[in-house]
Design a protein around this motif. Sequence first.
Motif, mmCIF file in Angstrom:
data_model
loop_
_atom_site.group_PDB
_atom_site.id
_atom_site.type_symbol
_atom_site.label_atom_id
_atom_site.label_comp_id
_atom_site.label_asym_id
_atom_site.label_seq_id
_atom_site.Cartn_x
_atom_site.Cartn_y
_atom_site.Cartn_z
ATOM 1 N N ASP A 145 36.618 39.248 45.769
ATOM 2 C CA ASP A 145 37.915 39.692 46.336
ATOM 3 C C ASP A 145 38.514 40.594 45.651
ATOM 4 O O ASP A 145 39.420 41.294 46.039
ATOM 5 C CB ASP A 145 38.687 38.437 46.218
ATOM 6 N N SER A 146 38.263 40.915 44.387
ATOM 7 C CA SER A 146 38.886 41.748 43.475
ATOM 8 C C SER A 146 37.977 42.929 42.705
ATOM 9 O O SER A 146 36.924 42.247 42.129
ATOM 10 C CB SER A 146 39.907 41.039 42.551
ATOM 11 N N THR A 147 38.409 43.926 42.758
ATOM 12 C CA THR A 147 37.523 44.985 41.742
ATOM 13 C C THR A 147 37.767 44.642 40.419
ATOM 14 O O THR A 147 36.886 44.888 39.570
ATOM 15 C CB THR A 147 37.921 46.422 42.245
ATOM 16 N N ASN A 148 38.925 44.825 39.835
ATOM 17 C CA ASN A 148 39.475 44.493 38.652
ATOM 18 C C ASN A 148 39.813 43.023 38.485
ATOM 19 O O ASN A 148 40.852 42.501 38.893
ATOM 20 C CB ASN A 148 40.577 45.384 38.279
ATOM 21 N N VAL A 149 38.941 42.539 37.557
ATOM 22 C CA VAL A 149 39.043 40.999 37.294
ATOM 23 C C VAL A 149 39.694 40.507 35.984
ATOM 24 O O VAL A 149 39.008 40.871 35.023
ATOM 25 C CB VAL A 149 37.512 40.270 37.894
ATOM 26 N N SER A 150 40.507 39.583 36.190
ATOM 27 C CA SER A 150 40.832 38.931 34.847
ATOM 28 C C SER A 150 40.422 37.383 35.078
ATOM 29 O O SER A 150 41.076 36.693 35.796
ATOM 30 C CB SER A 150 42.631 38.905 34.523
ATOM 31 N N TRP A 151 39.569 36.666 34.195
ATOM 32 C CA TRP A 151 39.035 35.549 34.702
ATOM 33 C C TRP A 151 38.727 34.822 33.093
ATOM 34 O O TRP A 151 38.239 35.621 32.312
ATOM 35 C CB TRP A 151 37.840 35.495 35.342
ATOM 36 N N LYS A 152 38.869 33.640 33.000
ATOM 37 C CA LYS A 152 38.167 33.187 31.645
ATOM 38 C C LYS A 152 37.727 31.691 32.186
ATOM 39 O O LYS A 152 38.051 30.783 32.870
ATOM 40 C CB LYS A 152 39.680 32.721 30.741
ATOM 41 N N GLY A 153 36.741 31.396 31.342
ATOM 42 C CA GLY A 153 35.838 30.215 31.462
ATOM 43 C C GLY A 153 35.310 29.594 30.202
ATOM 44 O O GLY A 153 35.319 30.426 29.102
ATOM 45 N N LYS A 154 34.377 28.478 30.234
ATOM 46 C CA LYS A 154 33.985 28.047 29.299
ATOM 47 C C LYS A 154 32.625 28.477 28.876
ATOM 48 O O LYS A 154 32.266 28.420 27.696
ATOM 49 C CB LYS A 154 33.641 26.526 29.199
ATOM 50 N N HIS A 155 31.710 28.928 29.832
ATOM 51 C CA HIS A 155 30.297 29.261 29.627
ATOM 52 C C HIS A 155 30.173 30.985 29.744
ATOM 53 O O HIS A 155 28.961 31.371 29.814
ATOM 54 C CB HIS A 155 29.547 28.418 30.754
#
Length: 345
Positions: A145-155
Amino acid sequence: MQIGIDSFAALVADPITGAMPTAADRMKNLLEEIELADRVGLDFFGLGEHHREEYLDSAPAVILAAAAARTKQIRLGSAVTVISAADPVRVFQEFATLDLISGGRAEIVVGRGSFVESFPLFGLKLEDYDDLFIEKLDLLLTLRDSTNVSWKGKHRAALTGQGVYPRPLQAKIPIWLGVGGTPQSFARAGALGLPLMVAIIGGEPHRFRPLVDLYREAGARAGYKPADLKVGIHALGYVADTDQQAADEFFPGYAAAFTKIGKERGWPPVTRRQFDALLQPRGALMVGGPETVAAKVRQMSDDLGGIDRITFQMSVAALRHKPLLHAINLLGSKVAPILRGTVSA
């Protein structure tokens, strides 16, 4: 209804002669199969992902890119991408590249897979099985959905606005959710509004109707229209000139493959009686002459409230190349016209 083929690029001995093809020959034959599927007008060709000795599809996007350069219309995708053990950024980049090469024909079917070799291979823990899938699917959808991504996860390391390139030709690469028999997976696909690909390899397909209904109900609650909630079926199948010929050609390799898997999972050896039971009108095996196979697919569609795609998995039976090409030709020239309503059964 779309008609396609799924292959696992199996590298196994001929169940009758015991002869083993070379990996290079099997790959050459696989590309010929995809080219023929394109020429006879089939809608989709999917490649599985395995990390075992008897398969050549550990890098399906590479094979699909080679096929894209040799085909014109057929859609090309995974069947399935084991997203739990993959890096979603790389998966997206690979299939975006495939989309550019193919002129907008790439798709992704994501799932958990039926084997677990990829987890230790890539340094992952099986106890994180569910968390890995949920988290990485979320990231893959975000990347779409997005070219520039801000995302955070555990793995996985966080993304802080980096651009992910290249972008595909399609505005959104279709991402299907491949499922087995877990209700939570059907509900998740509906809640996300993702098209559903159901693997039905045994028993009677009509028994999946409550799960398919659960998918549609979850999608409706999430605000998706019925047209958005597509249902596909991945089935074991094979077409020959007659029912008897199809059964006799498919059984030896089918029995060898599932007996081998059975030894790993505690199943008894496959018998011809069990196989023949699955050939009945409501059995899971789509094996027979063109009219029989078309009738079985129609029956399954009716039982499940309508399906949008059927993909035939034929490579599990270690079929010889010429009979397999003939089966692909029959799918395109005989079975597909019946299912599309352009000729009568």
